[in-house]
Enzyme design. Structure first.
Site, PDB file in Angstrom:
ATOM      1  N   ASP A 141      19.303  36.686  10.930  1.00  0.00           N
ATOM      2  CA  ASP A 141      18.928  37.261  12.269  1.00  0.00           C
ATOM      3  C   ASP A 141      19.408  38.582  12.088  1.00  0.00           C
ATOM      4  O   ASP A 141      20.217  38.977  11.324  1.00  0.00           O
ATOM      5  CB  ASP A 141      19.516  36.599  13.430  1.00  0.00           C
ATOM      6  CG  ASP A 141      19.008  37.070  14.662  1.00  0.00           C
ATOM      7  OD1 ASP A 141      18.133  36.320  15.303  1.00  0.00           O
ATOM      8  OD2 ASP A 141      19.178  38.158  15.028  1.00  0.00           O
ATOM      9  N   CYS A 189       7.210  31.614  27.109  1.00  0.00           N
ATOM     10  CA  CYS A 189       5.928  31.026  26.840  1.00  0.00           C
ATOM     11  C   CYS A 189       4.876  31.032  27.865  1.00  0.00           C
ATOM     12  O   CYS A 189       3.881  31.608  27.884  1.00  0.00           O
ATOM     13  CB  CYS A 189       6.199  29.471  26.477  1.00  0.00           C
ATOM     14  SG  CYS A 189       7.115  29.255  24.870  1.00  0.00           S
ATOM     15  N   ARG A 232      14.865  35.557  29.604  1.00  0.00           N
ATOM     16  CA  ARG A 232      13.785  36.437  29.169  1.00  0.00           C
ATOM     17  C   ARG A 232      12.563  36.295  30.155  1.00  0.00           C
ATOM     18  O   ARG A 232      12.322  35.086  30.220  1.00  0.00           O
ATOM     19  CB  ARG A 232      13.380  35.930  27.821  1.00  0.00           C
ATOM     20  CG  ARG A 232      14.397  36.428  26.688  1.00  0.00           C
ATOM     21  CD  ARG A 232      13.959  35.643  25.542  1.00  0.00           C
ATOM     22  NE  ARG A 232      13.865  34.372  25.362  1.00  0.00           N
ATOM     23  CZ  ARG A 232      13.632  33.524  24.427  1.00  0.00           C
ATOM     24  NH1 ARG A 232      12.985  34.170  23.080  1.00  0.00           N
ATOM     25  NH2 ARG A 232      13.808  32.313  24.449  1.00  0.00           N
TER      26      ARG A 232
END
Length: 439
Positions: A40, A265, A336
């Site tokens: 990452d 999503c 998020r």
């Protein structure tokens, strides 16, 4: 010997690029079967994992502290691996167009370290064509290698549901695809190492990409229908939850509920599909209509809160309002694309600065992404109104007396309670005289 055999014999490594809510659980799962390199770009995140701390709370600190995954932020170490899984976010821009910068950046980073004989599998949700038309050219440019000859590429859409302890990587059928039969066979076998539910071989990369975006678009549309019903029934003075409970007695009635639709999503993927549709000359009607309804629910919640404040003779501008929950869903620290921010911003339009309480949310993320600070339960004193925005377990367990203690010492008729998630006992609060409202 195939790459699959090398992985099983621990002669070849798997790399996970992107160690968030999706990538980290995948890395940990594969770490039980193979040599895994977890990469990452965030040095801070990698440092936490190395200390045995799971900031996502997806697998827990105990699992992270015991995993064999080799966490790193050194991109050059990606050369050590031959099977690469890219699991980086794919958000949207402010104008709702796809933001492919994270997946493009990951492709540039990986391409520089790519070696012959490697396989790259993308898990990031994209519209049909991104893997082959955008990602592969970047990999070829950076590596100097030829896709299909020197390395192979596949796509396997992630289906991890943050905060869900039942539907996990291991228990959900995994859709896999490859650019040819050889890569598809190897990719399938590698995922079968950890996916107990088995894999489904899609006939092409584009089919796998499309399958992912319609899964979440379908759910988005169904929730939009519930939200529209909630608006209609509210005008008819009918309780939506009661209607859905009655309708749910039919065997084929779909069990969806109204609410705020956010996250990385459901609130994002439909825009990827409609963006691609526009490129080929088709303007979506159903998908975008659903998105419009869902995007306006924060405004709708505040509109009804204001009506209740006026009914309770509470001046709106000086009202003390508390919001319980800020994450995009219950029992996860993930903020998020949370649509609770719409409630916050709408309240500010009325001059109200709400107190936000969320014992689960990532406090640093809240500050960096939204410029907001968290309050504690102890800060909820002398409130005029409360909005229960997220169904965290901590809020489900609040007693009537605890909730009552957050309000000013005034008659219940002057206390406004907005139950976005419909988790409270409506009859009890109405019987007690509260100005109660729910979707």
């Amino acid at each position: 010997m195939t790459l699959y055999d090398e992985i099983v014999n621990k002669e070849a490594k798997i790399s996970l690029i992107g160690l968030g809510y999706v990538g980290m659980p995948i890395a940990v799962a594969f770490g039980k079967k193979a040599e895994v390199l977890g990469f990452d770009i965030s040095k801070e995140k990698v440092a936490l994992y190395k200390k045995g701390i799971d900031p996502t709370k997806e697998v827990g600190d105990d699992v992270i502290s015991k995993t064999t995954v080799d966490f790193t932020s050194d991109a050059e170490r990606l050369k050590e691996a031959k099977f690469h899984i890219v699991a980086v976010p794919t958000p949207v821009n402010d104008d709702h167009t796809p933001n492919l910068k994270p997946v493009e950046s990951a492709s540039h980073t990986l391409g520089k370290q790519l070696t012959k004989g490697s396989i790259v599998v993308y898990e990031s949700t994209v519209y049909p064509g991104v893997t082959e038309d955008i990602c592969i050219p970047i990999l070829e440019e950076e590596s100097g290698l030829k896709a299909g000859v020197d390395f192979k590429v596949g796509f396997s859409p992630e289906r991890i549901n943050p905060g869900d302890k039942v539907h996990r990587l291991e228990t959900i059928v995994k859709v896999v695809s490859g650019q040819d039969d050889e890569s598809l066979d190897i990719i399938s076998k590698v995922y079968e190492l950890v996916v107990e539910a088995g894999v489904y071989k899609a006939e092409s990369i584009k089919v796998a990409e499309a399958a992912k975006v319609i899964e979440n678009s379908q759910r988005d549309i169904n929730i939009a229908f519930m939200n529209e019903l909630s608006i209609i029934f509210n005008k008819l003075d009918i309780d939506t939850k009661a209607v859905l409970k009655a309708a749910g007695t039919k065997w084929n009635f779909l069990n969806f509920s109204p609410g705020l639709v956010g996250g990385h999503c459901i609130g994002v993927d439909p825009y990827y599909l409609t963006y691609k549709a526009e490129q080929v000359g088709y303007h979506s009607r159903i998908i975008l209509a659903g998105r419009q309804i869902n995007d306006e629910m924060g405004h709708y919640v505040v509109e009804n809160l204001v009506k209740k404040l006026i009914k309770a003779n509470v001046p709106v501008k000086t009202a003390r309002v508390g919001i319980l929950g800020f994450t995009f869903k219950e029992n996860t620290p993930d903020t998020r694309n949370t649509r609770v921010i719409d409630i916050v911003e709408e309240l500010k339009e009325y001059g109200v600065q709400p107190l936000i309480v969320d014992p689960v949310a990532d406090e640093n993320e809240l500050k960096e992404e939204y410029g907001l600070k968290l309050n504690t339960m102890e800060d909820l004193k002398d409130m005029d109104a409360l909005i229960v925005a997220v169904g965290h377990d901590e809020f489900l367990n609040l007693s009537f007396e605890q909730l009552e203690s957050f309000y000013k010492d005034v008659p219940n008729e002057q206390r406004v309670l907005v139950d976005v998630k419909s988790i409270l006992d409506k009859k009890k609060y109405l019987a007690s005289g509260y100005n109660y409202w729910r979707l």
